[in-house]
Motif scaffolding. Sequence first.
Motif, PDB file in Angstrom:
ATOM      1  N   ALA A 272       0.837  -1.200   0.000  1.00 26.61           N
ATOM      2  CA  ALA A 272       0.000   0.000   0.000  1.00 26.61           C
ATOM      3  C   ALA A 272       0.873   1.251   0.000  1.00 26.61           C
ATOM      4  CB  ALA A 272      -0.914   0.002   1.222  1.00 26.61           C
ATOM      5  N   SER A 273       0.457   2.260  -0.733  1.00 27.76           N
ATOM      6  CA  SER A 273       1.161   3.541  -0.711  1.00 27.76           C
ATOM      7  C   SER A 273       0.761   4.324   0.534  1.00 27.76           C
ATOM      8  CB  SER A 273       0.843   4.344  -1.969  1.00 27.76           C
ATOM      9  OG  SER A 273      -0.549   4.448  -2.158  1.00 27.76           O
ATOM     10  N   ASP A 274       1.637   5.233   0.960  1.00 25.18           N
ATOM     11  CA  ASP A 274       1.361   5.982   2.188  1.00 25.18           C
ATOM     12  C   ASP A 274       0.337   7.088   1.919  1.00 25.18           C
ATOM     13  OD1 ASP A 274       2.809   8.023   0.916  1.00 25.18           O
ATOM     14  OD2 ASP A 274       3.974   8.499   2.712  1.00 25.18           O
ATOM     15  N   PRO A 275      -0.249   7.673   2.986  1.00 23.78           N
ATOM     16  CA  PRO A 275      -1.337   8.643   2.795  1.00 23.78           C
ATOM     17  C   PRO A 275      -0.958   9.834   1.918  1.00 23.78           C
ATOM     18  CG  PRO A 275      -1.297   7.901   5.073  1.00 23.78           C
ATOM     19  CD  PRO A 275      -0.076   7.324   4.421  1.00 23.78           C
ATOM     20  N   ALA A 276       0.247  10.387   2.084  1.00 25.70           N
ATOM     21  CA  ALA A 276       0.637  11.558   1.285  1.00 25.70           C
ATOM     22  C   ALA A 276       0.713  11.202  -0.193  1.00 25.70           C
ATOM     23  CB  ALA A 276       1.978  12.103   1.773  1.00 25.70           C
ATOM     24  N   HIS A 386       6.238   5.627  -0.988  1.00 25.29           N
ATOM     25  CA  HIS A 386       6.335   6.769  -0.066  1.00 25.29           C
ATOM     26  C   HIS A 386       7.392   7.722  -0.590  1.00 25.29           C
ATOM     27  CE1 HIS A 386      10.094   5.211   1.706  1.00 25.29           C
ATOM     28  NE2 HIS A 386       9.521   4.019   1.749  1.00 25.29           N
ATOM     29  N   PRO A 387       7.416   8.974  -0.110  1.00 26.71           N
ATOM     30  CA  PRO A 387       8.402   9.946  -0.588  1.00 26.71           C
ATOM     31  C   PRO A 387       9.837   9.553  -0.236  1.00 26.71           C
ATOM     32  CG  PRO A 387       6.540  11.043   0.449  1.00 26.71           C
ATOM     33  CD  PRO A 387       6.405   9.587   0.771  1.00 26.71           C
ATOM     34  N   ALA A 388      10.775  10.348  -0.720  1.00 24.23           N
ATOM     35  CA  ALA A 388      12.202  10.044  -0.551  1.00 24.23           C
ATOM     36  C   ALA A 388      12.545   9.814   0.919  1.00 24.23           C
ATOM     37  CB  ALA A 388      13.036  11.202  -1.103  1.00 24.23           C
ATOM     38  N   PRO A 389      13.228   8.709   1.229  1.00 26.50           N
ATOM     39  CA  PRO A 389      13.559   8.402   2.620  1.00 26.50           C
ATOM     40  C   PRO A 389      14.730   9.226   3.126  1.00 26.50           C
ATOM     41  CG  PRO A 389      14.480   6.738   1.185  1.00 26.50           C
ATOM     42  CD  PRO A 389      13.672   7.662   0.306  1.00 26.50           C
ATOM     43  N   PRO A 390      14.907   9.282   4.440  1.00 28.44           N
ATOM     44  CA  PRO A 390      16.090   9.956   4.994  1.00 28.44           C
ATOM     45  C   PRO A 390      17.369   9.253   4.559  1.00 28.44           C
ATOM     46  CG  PRO A 390      14.459   9.499   6.706  1.00 28.44           C
ATOM     47  CD  PRO A 390      14.030   8.752   5.491  1.00 28.44           C
ATOM     48  N   ILE A 391      18.425  10.040   4.451  1.00 28.05           N
ATOM     49  CA  ILE A 391      19.746   9.463   4.183  1.00 28.05           C
ATOM     50  C   ILE A 391      20.051   8.423   5.259  1.00 28.05           C
ATOM     51  CG2 ILE A 391      22.219   9.965   4.206  1.00 28.05           C
ATOM     52  CD1 ILE A 391      20.918  10.908   1.647  1.00 28.05           C
ATOM     53  N   ILE A 407      13.637  -1.774   0.668  1.00 29.06           N
ATOM     54  CA  ILE A 407      13.590  -1.458  -0.763  1.00 29.06           C
ATOM     55  C   ILE A 407      12.298  -1.963  -1.379  1.00 29.06           C
ATOM     56  CG2 ILE A 407      14.621  -2.016  -2.998  1.00 29.06           C
ATOM     57  CD1 ILE A 407      17.366  -1.890  -1.628  1.00 29.06           C
ATOM     58  N   LEU A 408      11.899  -3.190  -1.054  1.00 35.05           N
ATOM     59  CA  LEU A 408      10.705  -3.778  -1.651  1.00 35.05           C
ATOM     60  C   LEU A 408       9.421  -3.104  -1.165  1.00 35.05           C
ATOM     61  CD1 LEU A 408      11.606  -7.577  -1.660  1.00 35.05           C
ATOM     62  CD2 LEU A 408      11.875  -5.887  -3.483  1.00 35.05           C
ATOM     63  N   ALA A 409       9.484  -2.453  -0.003  1.00 39.91           N
ATOM     64  CA  ALA A 409       8.333  -1.699   0.483  1.00 39.91           C
ATOM     65  C   ALA A 409       8.310  -0.270  -0.065  1.00 39.91           C
ATOM     66  CB  ALA A 409       8.345  -1.661   2.015  1.00 39.91           C
ATOM     67  N   TYR A 410       9.318   0.080  -0.824  1.00 41.76           N
ATOM     68  CA  TYR A 410       9.474   1.431  -1.385  1.00 41.76           C
ATOM     69  C   TYR A 410       9.318   1.410  -2.903  1.00 41.76           C
ATOM     70  CZ  TYR A 410      12.170   5.788  -2.343  1.00 41.76           C
ATOM     71  OH  TYR A 410      12.611   7.020  -2.775  1.00 41.76           O
ATOM     72  N   VAL A 411      10.080   0.541  -3.559  1.00 42.13           N
ATOM     73  CA  VAL A 411      10.059   0.430  -5.020  1.00 42.13           C
ATOM     74  C   VAL A 411       9.106  -0.702  -5.394  1.00 42.13           C
ATOM     75  CG1 VAL A 411      11.432   0.093  -7.086  1.00 42.13           C
ATOM     76  CG2 VAL A 411      12.430   1.248  -5.103  1.00 42.13           C
ATOM     77  N   THR A 412       7.841  -0.369  -5.584  1.00 46.46           N
ATOM     78  CA  THR A 412       6.824  -1.397  -5.807  1.00 46.46           C
ATOM     79  C   THR A 412       6.051  -1.215  -7.108  1.00 46.46           C
ATOM     80  OG1 THR A 412       5.158  -0.131  -4.588  1.00 46.46           O
ATOM     81  CG2 THR A 412       6.509  -1.655  -3.327  1.00 46.46           C
ATOM     82  N   PHE A 413       6.183  -0.058  -7.733  1.00 45.53           N
ATOM     83  CA  PHE A 413       5.403   0.237  -8.936  1.00 45.53           C
ATOM     84  C   PHE A 413       6.245   0.230 -10.218  1.00 45.53           C
ATOM     85  CE2 PHE A 413       3.051   2.097  -5.440  1.00 45.53           C
ATOM     86  CZ  PHE A 413       1.734   1.781  -5.738  1.00 45.53           C
ATOM     87  N   ASP A 435       8.087  18.400   5.080  1.00 47.57           N
ATOM     88  CA  ASP A 435       9.472  18.886   5.095  1.00 47.57           C
ATOM     89  C   ASP A 435       9.982  19.214   3.700  1.00 47.57           C
ATOM     90  OD1 ASP A 435       9.381  16.235   4.444  1.00 47.57           O
ATOM     91  OD2 ASP A 435      10.865  15.569   5.902  1.00 47.57           O
ATOM     92  N   GLY A 436       9.038  19.471   2.767  1.00 48.36           N
ATOM     93  CA  GLY A 436       9.401  20.051   1.482  1.00 48.36           C
ATOM     94  C   GLY A 436       9.722  19.092   0.366  1.00 48.36           C
ATOM     95  N   LEU A 437       9.586  17.789   0.586  1.00 48.34           N
ATOM     96  CA  LEU A 437       9.948  16.826  -0.450  1.00 48.34           C
ATOM     97  C   LEU A 437       8.874  16.718  -1.522  1.00 48.34           C
ATOM     98  CD1 LEU A 437      11.323  13.993   1.828  1.00 48.34           C
ATOM     99  CD2 LEU A 437      12.661  15.423   0.267  1.00 48.34           C
ATOM    100  N   PRO A 438       9.272  16.660  -2.788  1.00 45.47           N
ATOM    101  CA  PRO A 438       8.296  16.434  -3.857  1.00 45.47           C
ATOM    102  C   PRO A 438       7.690  15.034  -3.765  1.00 45.47           C
ATOM    103  CG  PRO A 438      10.400  17.246  -4.719  1.00 45.47           C
ATOM    104  CD  PRO A 438      10.635  16.845  -3.308  1.00 45.47           C
ATOM    105  N   ILE A 439       6.517  14.886  -4.374  1.00 44.13           N
ATOM    106  CA  ILE A 439       5.869  13.580  -4.512  1.00 44.13           C
ATOM    107  C   ILE A 439       5.543  13.394  -5.989  1.00 44.13           C
ATOM    108  CG2 ILE A 439       3.926  12.101  -3.859  1.00 44.13           C
ATOM    109  CD1 ILE A 439       3.675  13.761  -1.284  1.00 44.13           C
ATOM    110  N   GLY A 440       6.034  12.332  -6.574  1.00 44.06           N
ATOM    111  CA  GLY A 440       5.808  12.088  -7.988  1.00 44.06           C
ATOM    112  C   GLY A 440       4.604  11.207  -8.246  1.00 44.06           C
ATOM    113  N   VAL A 441       4.024  11.356  -9.428  1.00 45.03           N
ATOM    114  CA  VAL A 441       2.979  10.451  -9.906  1.00 45.03           C
ATOM    115  C   VAL A 441       3.463   9.851 -11.225  1.00 45.03           C
ATOM    116  CG1 VAL A 441       1.118  11.707  -8.771  1.00 45.03           C
ATOM    117  CG2 VAL A 441       1.727  12.275 -11.136  1.00 45.03           C
ATOM    118  N   MET A 442       2.953   8.667 -11.564  1.00 46.17           N
ATOM    119  CA  MET A 442       3.467   7.944 -12.718  1.00 46.17           C
ATOM    120  C   MET A 442       2.338   7.567 -13.667  1.00 46.17           C
ATOM    121  SD  MET A 442       6.039   4.660 -12.739  1.00 46.17           S
ATOM    122  CE  MET A 442       4.879   3.358 -12.259  1.00 46.17           C
TER     123      MET A 442
END
Length: 473
Positions: A272-276, A386-391, A407-413, A435-442
């Motif tokens: 599942a994708s996160d709410p944001a 979800h958006p870009a994770p912390p370093i 990784i598998l819970a992040y890169v799923t699409f 905290d200012g991070l972009p959110i992409g759509v595909m």
Amino acid sequence: MTTFDARTRVHAFRDDTLGEHDAVGLAEAIRRGEVGAAEAARDAAERVRAVEERLHAVQVHADAPAHGTGTTGGAFAGVPTFVKDNTDYRGLPTGHGSAAFTPGPARRHAPFARQFLSSGVTVLGKTRLPEFGFSPSTEYEAAEPVRNPWNTGHSAGGSSGGSAALVAAGAVPIAHANDGGGSIRIPAACCGLVGLKPTRGRVVPNDQSRRLPLDLVVDGVVSRSVRDTAAFLAAAETHWRNPKLPPVGLVEGPSGRRLRIGLLLDSPNGVASDPATREAVTETATRLERLGHTVEPVEVAIDPRFTEDFLTYWGMLSFLLGATGRTLGPEFDRHRMDGLSRGLRATYLENWRRTPGVLRRLKQTKVAYAAAFRGLDLLLSPVLAHPAPPIGRLAPTVPYATLVERILAYVTFTPVDNVVGTPSISLPSTRATDDGLPIGVMFSGRPGSERTLLDVAFTLEADRPFRRIQDDA
């Protein structure tokens, strides 16, 4: 309202010859004689120096930046850019992001480098990537990570993280990227850029991947505007066009055509994708409906073993690199590959007997994926869960089992389009995290449907221009 901390955000926009031009705009200024190509290269190099201490995006600078192929023509004549450091560029080393060997200078340009140069770009150097492009975050065991210019505490994505960071920060308007599991679209989503993965075979084939049983990798660019990506595809076709695919030509704006678009909020593998992220995709769907398009929920019924199979294939690539690495450098030592590469290799060695079934099932994915497009022009989904994770969260120093789970819970699409060979584009949404991070759509399409993808991209950009890093305060 989103607030931004200037201490975590960095950009290079200033009053110089590059100004706020995208690549098309800068090329036009150079053609009109308002800007010199040498001046543009000089100012871009200054911009790179201004942000590099905080972004760590550059692998190597060219001693003598090369302008195109010696011609003054080309869609991007004189536009400064960078090539990703997994692609040979004559005279510069190709390190593949790895500490397992020391590369020497390449003797010739890779075929795609020649295609890219044919557009007239000025190459200033090479950008960083995670080791062999395996990770969706450009991080290392013993070197500084590539940081996201929107928030330097977070990842710029991967594997084209260095290219995306420089373009998003305004150091150059466009840069080379390539994609074997999301590596154009992931950093584009993380950094608020346009990132199109073309159809398999749309640009000249990648030397390494075309010899594999399943060719996942295709080259392209990351850019700040849709027209830059459209101009790149048109320019690439003037150098070489695959006769098996319908031509793209130059797409210059929305056509007004009404599209039927399938909506996918959660990954086909059940993540599942996160709410944001869901909010960003849902808002995009609402905009499309307001603009006259039809959007309806869709299911993509791929084999439930797809994720495990893709990971096994990824492990096979790491195994093959470890076995053949001496072709990259005579002192190559697979034991010096990073933790993710070593873990992938070990996992494959435990499961290598499954290879025939893995390949068969992955190749059959195209059947189920094509079924999802019946009656539809495109699919709309998140790029990432979800958006870009912390370093540090996806660093190769994280224990392998934990890292792969993350990784598998992040890169799923994104990987499905690589396996099937279909085109797919990441676009900035109108949303940002707190905290200012972009959110992409595909958006993903049928094979050869780049014109339709660019059409919807132009439509959304015209409806509401993409957020600009230099405007937020």
